[in-house]
Design an enzyme around this catalytic site. Structure first.
Site, PDB file in Angstrom:
ATOM      1  N   SER A 191     -10.515  -1.657   3.960  1.00  0.00           N
ATOM      2  CA  SER A 191      -9.276  -1.732   4.734  1.00  0.00           C
ATOM      3  C   SER A 191      -9.514  -1.373   6.196  1.00  0.00           C
ATOM      4  O   SER A 191      -8.625  -1.518   7.019  1.00  0.00           O
ATOM      5  CB  SER A 191      -8.230  -0.803   4.132  1.00  0.00           C
ATOM      6  N   HIS A 213      -7.534  -3.310  -2.379  1.00  0.00           N
ATOM      7  CA  HIS A 213      -7.012  -4.360  -1.487  1.00  0.00           C
ATOM      8  C   HIS A 213      -7.317  -5.774  -1.978  1.00  0.00           C
ATOM      9  O   HIS A 213      -6.676  -6.723  -1.543  1.00  0.00           O
ATOM     10  CB  HIS A 213      -7.589  -4.190  -0.077  1.00  0.00           C
ATOM     11  N   LYS A 230      -0.461  -2.692  -4.214  1.00  0.00           N
ATOM     12  CA  LYS A 230      -0.614  -3.516  -3.015  1.00  0.00           C
ATOM     13  C   LYS A 230      -0.169  -4.956  -3.312  1.00  0.00           C
ATOM     14  O   LYS A 230       1.015  -5.207  -3.371  1.00  0.00           O
ATOM     15  CB  LYS A 230      -2.029  -3.362  -2.476  1.00  0.00           C
TER      16      LYS A 230
HETATM   17  C1  LIG Z   1      -4.552   2.194  -1.258  1.00  0.00           C
HETATM   18  C2  LIG Z   1      -5.917   2.532  -1.724  1.00  0.00           C
HETATM   19  C3  LIG Z   1      -6.133   3.439  -2.768  1.00  0.00           C
HETATM   20  C4  LIG Z   1      -5.023   4.235  -3.368  1.00  0.00           C
HETATM   21  O1  LIG Z   1      -4.166   3.474  -4.152  1.00  0.00           O
HETATM   22  P1  LIG Z   1      -2.671   3.981  -4.357  1.00  0.00           P
HETATM   23  O2  LIG Z   1      -2.220   3.261  -5.558  1.00  0.00           O
HETATM   24  O3  LIG Z   1      -1.918   3.646  -3.138  1.00  0.00           O
HETATM   25  O4  LIG Z   1      -2.758   5.467  -4.570  1.00  0.00           O
HETATM   26  C5  LIG Z   1      -7.420   3.631  -3.202  1.00  0.00           C
HETATM   27  N1  LIG Z   1      -8.463   2.981  -2.630  1.00  0.00           N
HETATM   28  C6  LIG Z   1      -8.293   2.124  -1.625  1.00  0.00           C
HETATM   29  C7  LIG Z   1      -9.468   1.414  -1.043  1.00  0.00           C
HETATM   30  C8  LIG Z   1      -7.019   1.878  -1.131  1.00  0.00           C
HETATM   31  O5  LIG Z   1      -6.850   1.038  -0.104  1.00  0.00           O
END
Ligand SMILES: *Cc1c(COP(=O)(O)O)cnc(C)c1O
Length: 390
Positions: free
Chosen positions: A174, A202, A233
């Site tokens: 990200s 992602h 997401k």
């Molecule tokens: C968003 C994210 C998480 C955490 O996921 P959530 O369900 O929002 O707690 C873990 N790893 C990465 C790479 C993320 O972008």
């Protein structure tokens, strides 16, 4: 003491403030009564306000009520939890899967259960904070390798050969929107007999022929020991998961503290994830439109003079450098009713503060074109872009 620290945070341009939405997460959102073009949402497929998902939640709520009433191992497991675990395992080409309440909890629970104090963990320099926290919680020795650099990983693995080892990497990062070189990483992991874990938060629902994520993108789903992801997401819901072989999943259900000691996800939330997973598989046009939007936007940003890295992903980083400049740019965009997040340290390294643009499948070129014009105008105002008008 808190005030001193806050003052420092503020003076460094690192103070973070929440903005409260008054509408669903979709291409335009309402904040403080005004409409903004949303260019920083993780709802990549634009499903957060999808009628089918809302209906799935409502039907399940009618059937099972709201709260789950207990942790998974006590009284909080419903048939939908089991169904989602089976479906996500199949989607990821794995034997089994385990749900966690968030992706964050999946990472800290899984990594800290898998690796013990006598292990070594090789972790990409730009891995997500939840991976870093999981590594720290495990008590294992942590070795950071250069970002997306399988040969640096190999050098480091070689000097620790013979130890029990886990390699962990984001699939789609990200920070820059780039993709981990899984074919090379898999080779190194095999050569040194290390377990491999990929965090596809992602990429799940976004990358790959079937939307299966980074491993699907490379056609290598069978080669990843531990596949982590989130429903929060692209899938527009909540909850994390780990997919892998049955032994691993059974072990985690008995060992991972963030799984054991937390109330299960509400059945309605789980039903939303299930329905979203069906939609992702039935409608490849959603991710095609997402990737097309992203390619278009990258190209336009380049045309107006920004240096943009080229990846087939919906995360576009416009690196500006200093946090103050980045926040200033983001605020000016807000002034033009365009929502773009400013990403600063500690999320990214010093000197690489950036605007992070995440597109949605449901944006249209008519939505996006004015944003390009605004970015060009602000870029010139702030002296980032050359003013080519003579
Ligand atoms: C968003 C994210 C998480 C955490 O996921 P959530 O369900 O929002 O707690 C873990 N790893 C990465 C790479 C993320 O972008």
């Amino acid at each position: 003491m808190f005030l001193d620290e806050l003052k420092w945070i503020n003076e460094s341009g690192l103070y973070r403030q929440m903005k409260y939405l008054q509408s669903p997460q979709q291409p335009y959102v309402k904040i403080a009564g005004k409409s903004y073009l949303m260019l920083s949402s993780n709802s990549y497929l634009g499903l957060c306000n999808d009628q089918r998902l809302k209906q799935a939640a409502m039907d399940t709520m009618e059937k099972y009520g709201v709260g789950s009433g207990g942790s998974r191992l006590t009284t909080g497991s419903y048939e939908v939890h089991k169904k989602l675990e089976d479906e996500i395992a199949a989607f990821k080409g794995a034997e089994a899967a385990l749900l966690f309440n968030t992706g964050y909890m999946a990472n800290i629970g899984a990594i800290s259960s898998i690796a013990g104090k006598d292990w070594v963990i090789f972790s990409d320099r730009f891995n997500h904070a939840s991976i870093i926290d999981g590594c720290r919680l495990s008590g294992a020795e942590i070795i950071i390798y250069k970002h997306c650099d399988a040969s640096d990983l190999e050098t480091k693995a070689h000097s620790h050969r013979g130890r029990r080892a886990l390699v962990v990497t984001d699939g789609l990062f990200s920070v820059d929107g780039d993709i981990a070189p899984l074919p090379e990483i898999i080779q190194v992991a095999k050569k040194y007999n290390m377990l491999l874990m990929v965090d596809d938060a992602h990429a799940t629902g976004v990358l790959g022929k079937n939307g299966g994520g980074t491993a699907d993108y490379f056609g290598l789903q069978n080669e990843i020991d531990i596949q982590m992801g989130t429903f929060s997401k692209a899938l527009a819901s909540e909850g994390g998961f780990i997919a892998g072989n049955r032994g691993l999943i059974d072990y985690l259900a008995n060992k991972a503290r963030s799984f054991i000691f937390s109330t299960a996800l509400a059945p309605a939330t789980v039903a939303v994830s299930l329905r979203a997973l069906e939609i992702v598989q039935a409608e490849p046009r959603l991710r095609q439109s997402l990737i097309a939007n992203s390619a278009w936007f990258r190209e336009k940003l380049r045309e107006i003079g920004f240096e943009i890295m080229d990846f087939p992903t919906p995360i576009i980083s416009v690196v500006l450098g200093q946090p103050e400049l980045t926040v200033n740019f983001s605020n000016r965009l807000m002034g033009k009713n365009i929502f773009v997040s400013a990403i600063r340290p500690p999320t990214v390294p010093q000197g690489t503060s950036r605007l992070r643009i995440n597109l949605m499948a449901t944006h249209t070129v008519d939505d996006l074109a004015p944003a390009i014009d605004s970015m060009a105008a602000i870029g010139k105002e702030l002296g980032i872009l050359n003013d080519t008008r003579n």
